[in-house]
Design an enzyme around this catalytic site. Structure first.
Site, mmCIF file in Angstrom:
data_model
loop_
_atom_site.group_PDB
_atom_site.id
_atom_site.type_symbol
_atom_site.label_atom_id
_atom_site.label_comp_id
_atom_site.label_asym_id
_atom_site.label_seq_id
_atom_site.Cartn_x
_atom_site.Cartn_y
_atom_site.Cartn_z
ATOM 1 N N ASP A 204 0.857 -1.186 0.000
ATOM 2 C CA ASP A 204 0.000 0.000 0.000
ATOM 3 C C ASP A 204 0.889 1.232 0.000
ATOM 4 O O ASP A 204 2.118 1.106 -0.064
ATOM 5 C CB ASP A 204 -0.931 -0.005 1.229
ATOM 6 C CG ASP A 204 -0.173 0.178 2.539
ATOM 7 O OD1 ASP A 204 1.065 0.282 2.519
ATOM 8 O OD2 ASP A 204 -0.832 0.228 3.595
ATOM 9 N N ASP A 206 1.368 4.808 2.347
ATOM 10 C CA ASP A 206 0.952 5.383 3.634
ATOM 11 C C ASP A 206 1.354 6.853 3.729
ATOM 12 O O ASP A 206 2.476 7.214 3.367
ATOM 13 C CB ASP A 206 1.638 4.621 4.777
ATOM 14 C CG ASP A 206 1.463 3.114 4.683
ATOM 15 O OD1 ASP A 206 0.386 2.625 5.042
ATOM 16 O OD2 ASP A 206 2.407 2.425 4.243
ATOM 17 N N ASP A 314 -3.295 4.323 2.876
ATOM 18 C CA ASP A 314 -3.618 4.646 4.269
ATOM 19 C C ASP A 314 -3.282 6.103 4.532
ATOM 20 O O ASP A 314 -2.179 6.557 4.217
ATOM 21 C CB ASP A 314 -2.797 3.782 5.237
ATOM 22 C CG ASP A 314 -3.286 2.339 5.294
ATOM 23 O OD1 ASP A 314 -4.450 2.089 4.905
ATOM 24 O OD2 ASP A 314 -2.510 1.475 5.730
HETATM 25 P P1 ATP Z 1 4.087 -2.589 3.056
HETATM 26 O O1 ATP Z 1 4.986 -2.403 1.914
HETATM 27 O O2 ATP Z 1 3.656 -4.014 3.217
HETATM 28 O O3 ATP Z 1 2.941 -1.646 3.069
HETATM 29 P P2 ATP Z 1 4.782 -1.217 5.471
HETATM 30 O O4 ATP Z 1 5.948 -1.257 6.369
HETATM 31 O O5 ATP Z 1 4.442 0.105 4.868
HETATM 32 O O6 ATP Z 1 5.003 -2.314 4.349
HETATM 33 P P3 ATP Z 1 2.128 -1.155 6.641
HETATM 34 O O7 ATP Z 1 1.253 -2.303 7.011
HETATM 35 O O8 ATP Z 1 1.618 -0.255 5.586
HETATM 36 O O9 ATP Z 1 3.539 -1.797 6.277
HETATM 37 O O10 ATP Z 1 2.395 -0.362 7.960
HETATM 38 C C1 ATP Z 1 3.211 0.797 8.006
HETATM 39 C C2 ATP Z 1 3.467 1.215 9.416
HETATM 40 O O11 ATP Z 1 2.263 1.661 10.021
HETATM 41 C C3 ATP Z 1 3.989 0.079 10.281
HETATM 42 O O12 ATP Z 1 5.106 0.537 10.960
HETATM 43 C C4 ATP Z 1 2.900 -0.211 11.267
HETATM 44 O O13 ATP Z 1 3.434 -0.446 12.542
HETATM 45 C C5 ATP Z 1 2.089 1.055 11.260
HETATM 46 N N1 ATP Z 1 0.673 0.712 11.382
HETATM 47 C C6 ATP Z 1 -0.067 0.024 10.487
HETATM 48 N N2 ATP Z 1 -1.335 -0.107 10.918
HETATM 49 C C7 ATP Z 1 -1.393 0.514 12.101
HETATM 50 C C8 ATP Z 1 -2.408 0.748 13.058
HETATM 51 N N3 ATP Z 1 -3.638 0.285 12.879
HETATM 52 N N4 ATP Z 1 -2.098 1.452 14.154
HETATM 53 C C9 ATP Z 1 -0.865 1.921 14.339
HETATM 54 N N5 ATP Z 1 0.141 1.753 13.481
HETATM 55 C C10 ATP Z 1 -0.107 1.055 12.392
HETATM 56 MN MN MN Z 2 2.650 0.358 3.797
HETATM 57 MN MN MN Z 3 -0.445 0.697 5.589
#
Ligand code: ATP
Ligand code: MN
Ligand code: MN
Length: 390
Positions: A204, A206, A314
């Protein structure tokens, strides 16, 4: 000590937040096997086992060279008996028989496919599997009631399971920045998550939004969401209100990885021309790079060319006073975050969240306006985002 082996043993501190972990992983075969077993444990409601495998994988990711023999691992932290057996198997046989068997198992495959649907968690997937639903077609034929998120997830299954590229992330960023500028001039948007750590692809994109004047960020999320919606960029969105101030347990509650910011889980409709725009913007900003045929190839796949793709996005809003904590908490990796909190609690008697840092001995909050200050409060050397890929 006298019979020292030729290959030098590695040494490494035991918390992932004390280490520098780049994306340059010299032990991918080992860490892939351990990560797969971690994933399987998490899909089987065995979180403790999952964390143990994740910690073991993270230690190997931080090593400067490939592991060639078990003797090199003497003294390394976080390598339990089970992880060591997996490593031994890979070193001796080129693959982990346990990881391979897991990959082939019907249960694992079904759990992967079903939880690969946005909006479907382990509990739901397990219920379906118990009823004999192990794939997407069966799910569709079963006429199970699906909620709004799951219906969107199923509809955009293929797109959402195709990795998001940096160019696509840049295109999404341009859209989000335009939205924010339109509804609240002066507000700031920061790319967080895996792309901030330098990952080339993600599941995703963020973003963290704030405004330099405390309080001005209030109401930002619904405005951004309705701007995006009115421009046709949203295929799905679910906004959760900020519950931080309302909560009576307050910031001193036990550290948890759920924070209480206002946030939006969404699915973007990213037009083809915006994706190309992102690519061009990136080309302009960075060095020219060899053209990848991946985007063109993926476009041809499926029912025919469609002029857009679905992307999970997100969005999070934080007040400026909590911005550094939010930035640190949402940059990841998930294991790095978990380890920071464990370090804070176990080694420093502090509670760290994405909102604040509380010092239990001094009974007070420690302020910070940058990530560097938070690391300093925690008595840790600063680790930049690109080295938080634990
Ligand atoms: P990806 O490439 O899979 O998206 P990512 O490291 O960006 O890898 P994400 O699942 O998007 O993974 O999460 C990004 C960050 O946001 C992580 O550090 C996670 O701890 C934090 N995070 C995700 N969801 C929540 C939540 N509901 N509450 C607090 N922090 C969150
Ligand atoms: Mn992510
Ligand atoms: Mn995310």
């Amino acid at each position: 000590q006298m019979n020292e082996v030729e290959v030098e043993a590695f040494s490494t501190p035991s918390y992932a937040c004390q280490r520098r972990t780049t994306l340059d992983n010299h032990n991918a075969v080992l860490t892939d096997a351990l990560s797969l077993l971690a994933e399987n444990a998490e899909l089987s409601d065995e979180d403790g086992r999952g964390v143990a495998f994740r910690r073991a994988a993270a230690v190997l990711k931080s090593l400067p060279e490939p592991v060639t023999g078990l003797t090199q691992l003497r003294g390394l932290p976080c390598l339990g008996g089970h992880s060591l057996r997996v490593i031994k198997d890979v070193l001796e046989n080129g693959a982990s028989s346990e990881a391979e068997a897991t990959k082939q198992s019907e249960r694992f495959k079904a759990l992967k496919v079903l939880t690969g649907i946005f909006g479907v968690g382990v509990k739901t997937a397990e219920r379906w599997i118990r009823d004999g639903i192990v794939g997407l077609q069966q799910l569709q034929l079963s006429e199970r009631p699906l909620n709004r998120a799951q219906r969107a997830g199923l509809r955009h299954y293929e797109d959402l399971n195709r990795p998001v590229t940096r160019a696509e992330a840049a295109a999404v960023a341009a859209v989000v920045e335009e939205a924010v500028a339109a509804v609240l001039p002066g507000a700031r948007t920061t790319l967080i998550g895996g792309f901030r750590r330098g990952k080339l692809t993600g599941h995703d994109v963020d973003f963290l939004m704030t405004h330099p004047e405390e309080g001005r960020e209030a109401g930002l999320m619904p405005k951004v969401v309705s701007w995006l919606d009115s421009q046709g960029f949203l295929l799905y969105q679910k906004t959760t209100r900020n519950s931080y101030l309302e909560a009576k347990d307050g910031p001193a509650r036990p550290p948890s990885n759920m924070d209480r910011f206002e946030r939006c889980y969404s699915i973007f409709k990213l037009p083809e021309e915006a994706r190309r725009g992102g690519e061009e913007a990136r080309r302009g900003a960075e060095e020219a790079e060899p053209c990848s045929g991946a985007a063109a190839a993926s476009q041809v796949k499926g029912e025919g060319p469609k002029p857009w793709r679905a992307v999970r996005v997100d969005l999070v809003v934080s007040p400026i006073s909590q911005f550094a904590f939010a930035l640190l908490g949402w940059t990841g990796s998930k294991l790095f975050e978990r380890e920071l909190r464990r370090w804070a609690g176990h080694e420093k008697a502090m509670s760290l969240s994405s909102h604040a840092l509380y010092d239990n001995k001094q009974s007070r909050y420690l302020r910070a306006s940058s990530e560097e200050e938070i690391f300093a409060h925690l008595g840790l050397e600063y680790v930049p985002p690109s080295e938080r890929n634990a």
